[in-house]
Scaffold this active site. Structure first.
Site, PDB file in Angstrom:
ATOM      1  N   ASP A 287      16.587  40.423 115.229  1.00  0.00           N
ATOM      2  CA  ASP A 287      15.146  39.890 115.733  1.00  0.00           C
ATOM      3  C   ASP A 287      14.159  40.300 114.490  1.00  0.00           C
ATOM      4  OD1 ASP A 287      15.950  40.028 118.176  1.00  0.00           O
ATOM      5  OD2 ASP A 287      15.914  41.912 118.515  1.00  0.00           O
TER       6      ASP A 287
ATOM      7  N   LYS B 245      14.368  35.713 111.709  1.00  0.00           N
ATOM      8  CA  LYS B 245      15.234  34.714 110.931  1.00  0.00           C
ATOM      9  C   LYS B 245      14.880  33.469 111.171  1.00  0.00           C
ATOM     10  CE  LYS B 245      18.884  36.830 112.236  1.00  0.00           C
ATOM     11  NZ  LYS B 245      18.596  37.854 113.099  1.00  0.00           N
TER      12      LYS B 245
ATOM     13  N   GLY C   1      18.566  34.756 119.723  1.00  0.00           N
ATOM     14  CA  GLY C   1      17.484  34.069 119.956  1.00  0.00           C
ATOM     15  C   GLY C   1      16.668  33.708 118.669  1.00  0.00           C
ATOM     16  N   HIS C   2      16.706  32.769 118.275  1.00  0.00           N
ATOM     17  CA  HIS C   2      15.924  32.257 117.178  1.00  0.00           C
ATOM     18  C   HIS C   2      14.784  31.433 117.444  1.00  0.00           C
ATOM     19  CE1 HIS C   2      19.581  32.995 114.273  1.00  0.00           C
ATOM     20  NE2 HIS C   2      19.347  34.208 114.669  1.00  0.00           N
TER      21      HIS C   2
ATOM     22  N   GLN D 185      22.036  37.825 114.646  1.00  0.00           N
ATOM     23  CA  GLN D 185      21.947  39.578 114.639  1.00  0.00           C
ATOM     24  C   GLN D 185      21.815  40.130 113.333  1.00  0.00           C
ATOM     25  OE1 GLN D 185      25.091  38.168 116.468  1.00  0.00           O
ATOM     26  NE2 GLN D 185      23.456  37.623 118.055  1.00  0.00           N
TER      27      GLN D 185
HETATM   28  P1  IMP Z   1      26.114  41.804 122.600  1.00  0.00           P
HETATM   29  O1  IMP Z   1      25.965  41.025 121.382  1.00  0.00           O
HETATM   30  O2  IMP Z   1      25.148  40.950 123.725  1.00  0.00           O
HETATM   31  O3  IMP Z   1      27.330  42.384 123.146  1.00  0.00           O
HETATM   32  O4  IMP Z   1      25.061  43.202 122.598  1.00  0.00           O
HETATM   33  C1  IMP Z   1      25.340  44.150 121.859  1.00  0.00           C
HETATM   34  C2  IMP Z   1      24.361  44.738 121.009  1.00  0.00           C
HETATM   35  O5  IMP Z   1      23.580  43.772 120.298  1.00  0.00           O
HETATM   36  C3  IMP Z   1      23.024  45.343 121.834  1.00  0.00           C
HETATM   37  O6  IMP Z   1      22.319  46.315 121.624  1.00  0.00           O
HETATM   38  C4  IMP Z   1      22.007  43.930 121.843  1.00  0.00           C
HETATM   39  O7  IMP Z   1      20.746  44.128 122.235  1.00  0.00           O
HETATM   40  C5  IMP Z   1      22.357  43.694 120.560  1.00  0.00           C
HETATM   41  N1  IMP Z   1      22.145  42.259 120.311  1.00  0.00           N
HETATM   42  C6  IMP Z   1      22.919  41.188 120.264  1.00  0.00           C
HETATM   43  N2  IMP Z   1      22.335  40.021 119.938  1.00  0.00           N
HETATM   44  C7  IMP Z   1      21.202  40.357 119.528  1.00  0.00           C
HETATM   45  C8  IMP Z   1      20.061  39.655 118.582  1.00  0.00           C
HETATM   46  O8  IMP Z   1      20.073  38.428 118.551  1.00  0.00           O
HETATM   47  N3  IMP Z   1      19.045  40.144 118.435  1.00  0.00           N
HETATM   48  C9  IMP Z   1      18.910  41.547 118.586  1.00  0.00           C
HETATM   49  N4  IMP Z   1      19.958  42.404 119.069  1.00  0.00           N
HETATM   50  C10 IMP Z   1      21.098  41.820 119.544  1.00  0.00           C
END
Ligand code: IMP
Length: 420
Positions: free
Chosen positions: A14, A17, A41-42, A223
């Site tokens: 977040d 990007k 989520g971009h 991420q």
């Molecule tokens: P997962 O990727 O859905 O398995 O989530 C694992 C961890 O990564 C959690 O803390 C999510 O909130 C975090 N996470 C996954 N994708 C994003 C992203 O695009 N932005 C911020 N945090 C993310």
């Protein structure tokens, strides 16, 4: 732009990007995603219209840019089709512009269901509940349905039967939940694939062709570094390697590793989900950052935890990614703060420790305080026009981290960018 570029998040995701990839995309021939899935989520604003992309590379808005999804991405075909439909409804043409690796492991509705069942239990990670973890587990355990498996019906059926059986044992014995129906899972998968089949192909060959013709490629990380499955705050991480160094395997194009690396960091820090966060604020200042920064997840809508910029973590990220440049985003969110802090060291029981500490949840952040600029940065179009207080803040970050800040974002719109 001299070289290809890898763009990565340096915090817990977040970092903003989407806008930065969108800005660079116009200078490149291709944009390629190389890890993660639709947990990303971009957010991009195009002529005041807001777009949130989850799987499709952020270069899709430019006609001259080809977009690729490399094999390191875990692919939900359903989510892809939904995104394609949304873009097409808004007049964005994808024909001949999107290619997805046949080697991608597929994320099925089964994975999302398993993720949700696990998250509903105690001690959850706070995932996006999209099924990312289970899908990557299957990939590593050699159980995945790959996109190319859809090309061989007999093989597909055998693999899918085994997979459904594997998960049905789990849902019935551990989660006390309804089993998955093999015929239904198969029929859904086949019909989704048929709709999307024209997008699958050989990403390695296409990237090589572009590169050999002198075209530059932008590799879009998702991420952030601190969520990397190996180097992040394990187990509170995502399930992929988010570092720039994973680009070779994830894109399938080995020369991608010779690119420059731009790290994106917010002027403060946020995190969604559980896990240690040394500079987290539990006071009005944290709430103010959340409110002014609109800190709610682009994928899940969850409120983000907020805190001051953590330079200990940023320096760790810069090293791990071998950053060539830094981009600081959302500087304007700090416009109305009397004083602004950055974390310059961690202590446990008055002893200094590092980001590598296994006791990150216990560290006390040590802060350096800056006087805020207390005015709007809206009108600033160049570095020279920034108030002296903002410049000292930025230059301190640069010196501490040892990487040049070449881009600053001072607002949500496409042209709210300061080059340096
Ligand atoms: P997962 O990727 O859905 O398995 O989530 C694992 C961890 O990564 C959690 O803390 C999510 O909130 C975090 N996470 C996954 N994708 C994003 C992203 O695009 N932005 C911020 N945090 C993310």
């Amino acid at each position: 732009m001299e070289k290809s570029l890898i763009l990565v998040g340096t915090q817990w995701g977040d970092e903003g990007k989407g806008k930065i990839v969108d800005f660079f995309s116009k200078k490149f021939k291709a944009v390629c995603r190389f890890q993660g899935g639709h947990n990303a989520g971009h957010t991009i604003y195009k002529e005041d219209e807001k777009f949130v992309l989850h799987l499709i590379p952020s270069g899709i808005f430019y006609d001259h840019v080809s977009c690729f999804i490399g094999q390191g991405v875990i692919l939900s075909i359903d989510s892809l089709l939904e995104e394609i439909k949304q873009l097409e409804a808004k007049g964005i043409n994808l024909e001949g512009k999107l290619r997805i690796s046949r080697y991608c492991s597929l994320l099925l509705p089964i994975h999302a269901k398993i993720d949700q069942l696990r998250e509903d239990k105690k001690n959850s990670i706070g995932t996006t509940r999209r099924g990312i973890g289970p899908a990557y587990e299957d990939k590593t355990a050699r159980r995945s349905i790959k996109a190319f498996d859809l090309e061989d019906r007999e093989l597909l059926e055998q693999k899918l039967k085994d997979l459904v059986q594997y998960y049905n044992f789990q849902v019935e014995s551990i989660h006390d939940s309804e089993p998955f129906k093999y015929e239904e899972v198969l029929a859904n998968l086949i019909s989704s694939y048929e709709e999307a089949s024209r997008y699958f192909g050989d990403v390695t060959d296409s990237l090589e062709e572009i590169y050999e013709e002198g075209g530059h490629i932008l590799y879009e990380g998702a991420q952030g570094t601190l969520l990397d499955v190996d180097y992040g705050t394990y187990p509170y991480v995502t399930s992929s390697n988010t570092l720039a160094t994973s680009v070779g395997v994830g894109s399938g194009f080995p020369k991608s590793i010779f690119s420059d690396v731009l790290g994106v960091a917010k002027a403060y820090t946020t995190r969604v989900g559980a896990g240690p966060f040394p500079t987290e604020l539990f006071c009005e200042e944290g709430e103010k950052i959340a409110e002014l920064g609109h800190e709610f997840g682009a994928t899940t809508g969850r409120p983000r935890r907020c805190g001051w910029l953590d330079l200990v973590a940023l320096r760790y990220s810069a090293k791990l990614n071998n950053l060539t440049n830094l981009c600081i985003t959302k500087l304007d969110v700090l416009d109305s703060f009397e004083n602004i802090k950055v974390c310059v060291s961690y202590q446990i029981d008055e002893k200094e420790t590092s980001f590598k500490s296994r006791q990150l949840h216990k560290v006390e952040p040590v802060y350096k305080e800056f006087r805020g600029w207390n005015c709007s940065l809206d009108a600033c179009k160049s570095y020279d026009e920034l108030p002296a207080e903002a410049k000292s803040f930025l230059e301190y970050i640069e010196d501490f981290v040892g990487v040049k800040i070449s881009l600053i974002s001072n607002g949500p719109n496409r042209d709210d960018l300061i080059h340096r």
